[in-house]
Design a protein around this motif. Sequence first.
Motif, short mmCIF file in Angstrom:
data_model
loop_
_atom_site.label_atom_id
_atom_site.label_comp_id
_atom_site.label_asym_id
_atom_site.label_seq_id
_atom_site.Cartn_x
_atom_site.Cartn_y
_atom_site.Cartn_z
N LEU A 45 0.79 -1.22 0.00
CA LEU A 45 0.00 0.00 0.00
C LEU A 45 0.83 1.29 0.00
CD1 LEU A 45 -2.98 -0.92 2.34
CD2 LEU A 45 -2.98 -0.64 -0.13
N PRO A 46 1.87 1.42 0.80
CA PRO A 46 2.63 2.69 0.77
C PRO A 46 3.20 3.02 -0.60
CG PRO A 46 3.24 1.40 2.69
CD PRO A 46 2.37 0.53 1.84
N ARG A 47 3.72 2.03 -1.31
CA ARG A 47 4.28 2.32 -2.64
C ARG A 47 3.17 2.62 -3.64
NH1 ARG A 47 8.97 -1.73 -4.31
NH2 ARG A 47 7.45 -3.32 -3.76
N LEU A 48 2.02 1.95 -3.51
CA LEU A 48 0.90 2.25 -4.40
C LEU A 48 0.40 3.68 -4.16
CD1 LEU A 48 -1.17 -1.05 -4.40
CD2 LEU A 48 0.04 -0.04 -6.33
N ARG A 49 0.33 4.10 -2.90
CA ARG A 49 -0.11 5.47 -2.59
C ARG A 49 0.90 6.49 -3.14
NH1 ARG A 49 -2.07 3.32 2.90
NH2 ARG A 49 -4.29 3.03 2.46
N THR A 50 2.17 6.18 -3.03
CA THR A 50 3.20 7.07 -3.58
C THR A 50 3.04 7.18 -5.09
OG1 THR A 50 4.73 6.48 -1.82
CG2 THR A 50 5.69 7.40 -3.83
N LEU A 51 2.78 6.07 -5.74
CA LEU A 51 2.57 6.05 -7.19
C LEU A 51 1.35 6.87 -7.57
CD1 LEU A 51 3.48 4.98 -9.93
CD2 LEU A 51 2.10 2.94 -9.51
N VAL A 52 0.26 6.74 -6.83
CA VAL A 52 -0.95 7.51 -7.10
C VAL A 52 -0.67 9.00 -6.95
CG1 VAL A 52 -3.26 8.05 -6.21
CG2 VAL A 52 -2.59 5.67 -6.58
N THR A 53 0.04 9.39 -5.90
CA THR A 53 0.39 10.79 -5.68
C THR A 53 1.22 11.32 -6.84
OG1 THR A 53 0.35 10.46 -3.29
CG2 THR A 53 1.55 12.39 -4.11
N HIS A 54 2.20 10.55 -7.27
CA HIS A 54 3.04 10.96 -8.40
C HIS A 54 2.20 11.13 -9.67
CE1 HIS A 54 6.35 11.12 -11.21
NE2 HIS A 54 5.78 10.13 -11.88
N LEU A 55 1.34 10.16 -9.93
CA LEU A 55 0.54 10.21 -11.16
C LEU A 55 -0.46 11.37 -11.13
CD1 LEU A 55 -0.03 6.41 -11.81
CD2 LEU A 55 1.49 7.96 -13.04
N ARG A 56 -1.00 11.70 -9.96
CA ARG A 56 -1.90 12.85 -9.85
C ARG A 56 -1.14 14.14 -10.19
NH1 ARG A 56 -4.98 10.90 -4.48
NH2 ARG A 56 -6.60 9.69 -5.54
#
Length: 72
Positions: free
Chosen positions: A6-17
């Motif tokens: 989850l932490p890496r997925l959230r980081t990825l989502v933040t980057h993509l946003r």
Amino acid sequence: MLPLDLPRLRTLVTHLRGELGRTEKALSAAEEAEAVATRRRPRPDPPAWLIERSMGAALGMLECAGTGRVGG
């Protein structure tokens, strides 16, 4: 393949946003520039003549608008 934690997925989502926001700003700027360029372009001249169907169209008659000439 995406990371499973989850932490890496959230980081990825933040980057993509963030990337999406930058992309939307660039798109908006490009659309505005295109709109300005379109407003600056002169409109094309109207055609010198048009062909319109006359009352005698069933007989193959055509009228040249503006001149009133009829032919078939």
